[in-house]
Design a protein around this motif. Structure first.
Motif, PDB file in Angstrom:
ATOM      1  N   ILE A   1       9.475   0.022  -0.251  1.00 12.37           N
ATOM      2  CA  ILE A   1       9.899   0.150  -1.638  1.00 12.37           C
ATOM      3  C   ILE A   1       9.396   1.490  -2.173  1.00 12.37           C
ATOM      4  N   LYS A   2       9.922   1.898  -3.335  1.00 10.49           N
ATOM      5  CA  LYS A   2       9.543   3.216  -3.858  1.00 10.49           C
ATOM      6  C   LYS A   2       9.382   3.205  -5.362  1.00 10.49           C
ATOM      7  N   ILE A   3       8.310   3.874  -5.807  1.00  7.02           N
ATOM      8  CA  ILE A   3       8.075   4.138  -7.225  1.00  7.02           C
ATOM      9  C   ILE A   3       8.684   5.503  -7.519  1.00  7.02           C
ATOM     10  N   ASP A   4       9.629   5.566  -8.432  1.00  2.36           N
ATOM     11  CA  ASP A   4      10.295   6.837  -8.736  1.00  2.36           C
ATOM     12  C   ASP A   4       9.530   7.626  -9.797  1.00  2.36           C
ATOM     13  N   GLY A   5       9.725   8.948  -9.766  1.00  2.00           N
ATOM     14  CA  GLY A   5       9.192   9.812 -10.812  1.00  2.00           C
ATOM     15  C   GLY A   5       7.734  10.179 -10.676  1.00  2.00           C
ATOM     16  N   LYS A   6       7.120   9.913  -9.551  1.00  2.00           N
ATOM     17  CA  LYS A   6       5.708  10.259  -9.353  1.00  2.00           C
ATOM     18  C   LYS A   6       5.561  11.125  -8.102  1.00  2.00           C
ATOM     19  N   ASN A   7       4.599  12.029  -8.131  1.00  2.00           N
ATOM     20  CA  ASN A   7       4.326  12.855  -6.950  1.00  2.00           C
ATOM     21  C   ASN A   7       2.840  13.105  -6.735  1.00  2.00           C
ATOM     22  N   ASP A   8       2.018  12.347  -7.447  1.00  2.00           N
ATOM     23  CA  ASP A   8       0.571  12.553  -7.344  1.00  2.00           C
ATOM     24  C   ASP A   8      -0.189  11.239  -7.142  1.00  2.00           C
TER      25      ASP A   8
ATOM     26  N   PHE B   1       0.846  -1.200   0.000  1.00  2.00           N
ATOM     27  CA  PHE B   1       0.000   0.000   0.000  1.00  2.00           C
ATOM     28  C   PHE B   1       0.880   1.248   0.000  1.00  2.00           C
ATOM     29  N   ILE B   2       0.427   2.274  -0.715  1.00  2.00           N
ATOM     30  CA  ILE B   2       1.171   3.512  -0.881  1.00  2.00           C
ATOM     31  C   ILE B   2       0.900   4.416   0.319  1.00  2.00           C
ATOM     32  N   ILE B   3       1.984   4.972   0.906  1.00  2.00           N
ATOM     33  CA  ILE B   3       1.816   5.799   2.098  1.00  2.00           C
ATOM     34  C   ILE B   3       2.169   7.267   1.864  1.00  2.00           C
ATOM     35  N   SER B   4       2.551   7.624   0.630  1.00  2.00           N
ATOM     36  CA  SER B   4       2.853   9.027   0.331  1.00  2.00           C
ATOM     37  C   SER B   4       2.659   9.262  -1.159  1.00  2.00           C
ATOM     38  N   PRO B   5       2.324  10.499  -1.557  1.00  2.00           N
ATOM     39  CA  PRO B   5       2.067  10.765  -2.974  1.00  2.00           C
ATOM     40  C   PRO B   5       3.290  10.601  -3.853  1.00  2.00           C
ATOM     41  N   ASP B   6       4.513  10.627  -3.262  1.00  2.00           N
ATOM     42  CA  ASP B   6       5.721  10.471  -4.065  1.00  2.00           C
ATOM     43  C   ASP B   6       6.151   9.014  -4.217  1.00  2.00           C
ATOM     44  N   GLY B   7       5.275   8.070  -3.849  1.00  2.00           N
ATOM     45  CA  GLY B   7       5.493   6.684  -4.253  1.00  2.00           C
ATOM     46  C   GLY B   7       6.126   5.735  -3.273  1.00  2.00           C
ATOM     47  N   TYR B   8       6.170   6.066  -1.982  1.00  2.00           N
ATOM     48  CA  TYR B   8       6.659   5.087  -1.006  1.00  2.00           C
ATOM     49  C   TYR B   8       5.585   4.036  -0.758  1.00  2.00           C
ATOM     50  N   VAL B   9       5.986   2.771  -0.842  1.00  2.00           N
ATOM     51  CA  VAL B   9       5.061   1.647  -0.717  1.00  2.00           C
ATOM     52  C   VAL B   9       5.541   0.724   0.395  1.00  2.00           C
TER      53      VAL B   9
END
Length: 525
Positions: free
Chosen positions: A196-203, A149-157
């Motif tokens: 884990i983190k998804i890069d390049g996103k902020n929304d 589950f995503i815990i921040s708009p910049d992609g931390y999961v």
């Protein structure tokens, strides 16, 4: 594989009949609540006008009660986590070849499952599928699926450590089908938490970790990716809190009865406000499917671990340097305590924060920074969740008196070793009151230089009943160190003269140093 096969063989009519019966039963239960006058609380989630309007609608009835609004709010932030890792053919053989194999089950959880007679691969909710790698015959590519589950708009999961452990590639799939590549920021095997983190996103859509713990009986909603089917929602209640399943010193699981299956590993469990109260990590199941016993890591633990992983990429835990054990009723009696509470210090390691602060074996830690310590596990968890360098106020009961100690935590060592000294030639002596044959430790090869070695145990004696075994070393009796069998006899006599019901012995064995309470027989001299 067998479970999936049986499901696929079910006919459409059978499925339809079964689902109809289930819907009827569930609706009857809700109607029963309404007839009995039990109020079902309105949801308190959300701040948008549409959600605010929904929460001020007409009173909840059997026909209107639904989890749909909170599900609609949170599911966009729940993701499917797919990993790939390369393993050798030998590793594959060790792990088994079933479709949903045991590689998903962390070793500590597997040990817990074996206590209930379940085989490897029957307990972890995150299913693993093994597929041939297009390359050398000596290696294969393992494809595993879990949830997160995503815990921040910049992609931390957030997900489970055992979902991404050893991954060479991590891909995240959103509920709308969009796929992203993610990288592992850090993992903590001790609590089975990974970031884990998804890069390049902020929304990106995200959810919040709950600030407080749920109550037993509260409604909860679990969302995940069972058996790789995609986003699936189930509901239930909190069955229990503070569960210890033997996975480690920091166990504090929330038990829920919402249907959780393999592939739900790393998925969130929500309260009715849409906050994450726990992350699903293990189930108990003799068949591999849900039987209503699932365990989630509480949000407080997830939050503490994730904060460190996000900042440092690893978790550094506090350490005071003591061996501890629970306070049983017998030990409480021997120590002169009013209740069997707190953590008993069995041994203080030299040159550690505890030793520097002045703690001693026989101390009972009852509070940490003013918070009561329920038992030894509670103390381990409290100290382990603090950072090295922090100053901690410990409340300790020593010789019946309460004392305060300030301890500055150091970092938990990765390995702890115990050394023993050599000696020579035993000469044993009988202590009939305990049912033991004893010899000075220094006279027994490999027993060390301190204490008295147990060379023989009467299986019907009081010492055997308390778990004392041949090879154990008695370090002190009644708070006084012993070096020969006569010291042990004197300790027993002194305890009897003080009209104690039991005498405490500090014993070193295969499981480390511990206190043992031996009940005194008043009829014997």
């Amino acid at each position: 594989m067998a479970g999936m096969t049986r499901e696929r063989r079910m006919t459409r009519s059978t499925n339809s009949s079964f689902l109809t019966k289930r819907r009827t039963a569930l609706m009857a239960g809700v109607v029963g609540l309404a007839v009995a006058g039990v109020a079902v609380g309105q949801f308190g989630y959300g701040s948008t006008p549409a959600l605010a309007q929904a929460t001020t609608a007409a009173p909840v009835t059997a026909q209107s009660f639904s989890f749909a609004d909170v599900v609609q709010k949170v599911t966009p932030a729940v993701v499917s986590v797919k990993i790939k890792k390369d393993v050798s053919a030998q590793q594959m053989a060790m792990g088994g070849d079933d479709e949903f194999g045991g590689a998903d089950v962390p070793p500590q959880i597997e040990r817990f499952l074996k206590r209930f007679g379940f085989e490897n691969g029957q307990g972890g909710p995150g299913g693993m599928q093994r597929m041939p790698r297009g390359g050398g015959a000596g290696e294969r590519r393992v494809v595993g699926q879990g949830s997160g589950f995503i815990i921040s708009p910049d992609g931390y999961v957030v997900t489970n450590n055992h979902v991404v452990d050893g991954a060479s590639e991590v891909d995240v799939t959103m509920t709308d089908g969009k796929e992203y590549t993610a990288k592992v920021i850090g993992t903590d095997p001790r609590t089975d938490v990974a970031l884990i983190k998804i890069d390049g996103k902020n929304d990106l859509p995200f959810v919040k970790l709950a600030d407080g713990a749920p109550r037993v009986g509260d409604w909860v909603i679990a969302v995940g990716n069972p058996f790789g089917l995609g986003g699936t929602v189930t509901a239930g209640i909190v069955s229990a809190r503070g569960r210890d399943i033997g996975s480690g010193p920091y166990d504090d699981f929330v038990q829920i009865d919402a249907p959780i299956n393999r592939g739900n590993s790393g998925g969130p469990t929500f309260d009715l406000n849409g906050n994450v109260i726990g992350m699903n990590t293990a189930i108990v199941s003799p068949s591999g499917g849900n039987v209503g016993i699932a365990f989630a890591i509480p949000s407080e633990t997830v939050k503490t671990v994730v904060d460190q992983l996000r900042q440092d990429g690893k978790v550094a835990r506090g350490y005071i340097g003591v061996q501890i054990q629970p306070v049983t009723d017998d030990l409480a009696s021997g120590l002169g305590l009013n209740a069997a509470e707190g953590a008993l210090v069995a041994q203080v390691q030299p040159d550690t924060p505890a030793a520097k602060a002045g703690l001693k074996s026989g101390d009972v830690v009852t509070k940490v920074n003013g918070d009561a310590v329920k038992d030894a596990r509670d103390l381990s968890r409290k100290i382990g969740m603090m950072k090295p360098g922090a100053s901690v106020a410990l409340t300790v009961v020593r010789d019946g008196k309460t004392q305060a100690f300030n301890v500055k935590l150091e970092q938990l060592p990765t390995d702890q070793q115990m050394a023993s000294a050599d000696g020579n030639g035993p000469a044993t002596h009988d202590v009939p009151r305990l049912g033991l044959q004893l010899a000075p430790a220094k006279s027994v090869q490999g027993a060390g230089a301190q204490g008295v070695v147990v060379t023989e145990v009467d299986p019907n004696g009081p010492a055997a009943a308390r778990g004392i075994r041949s090879g154990d070393v008695i370090l002190d009796v009644g708070g006084k160190t012993v070096s020969n069998p006569s010291d042990v006899r004197e300790g027993l006599a002194a305890a009897k003269a003080e009209n104690r019901k039991a005498v405490l012995m500090r014993v070193k064995g295969e499981q480390g140093v511990r206190f043992v309470a031996i009940t005194l027989d008043k009829s014997k001299g």
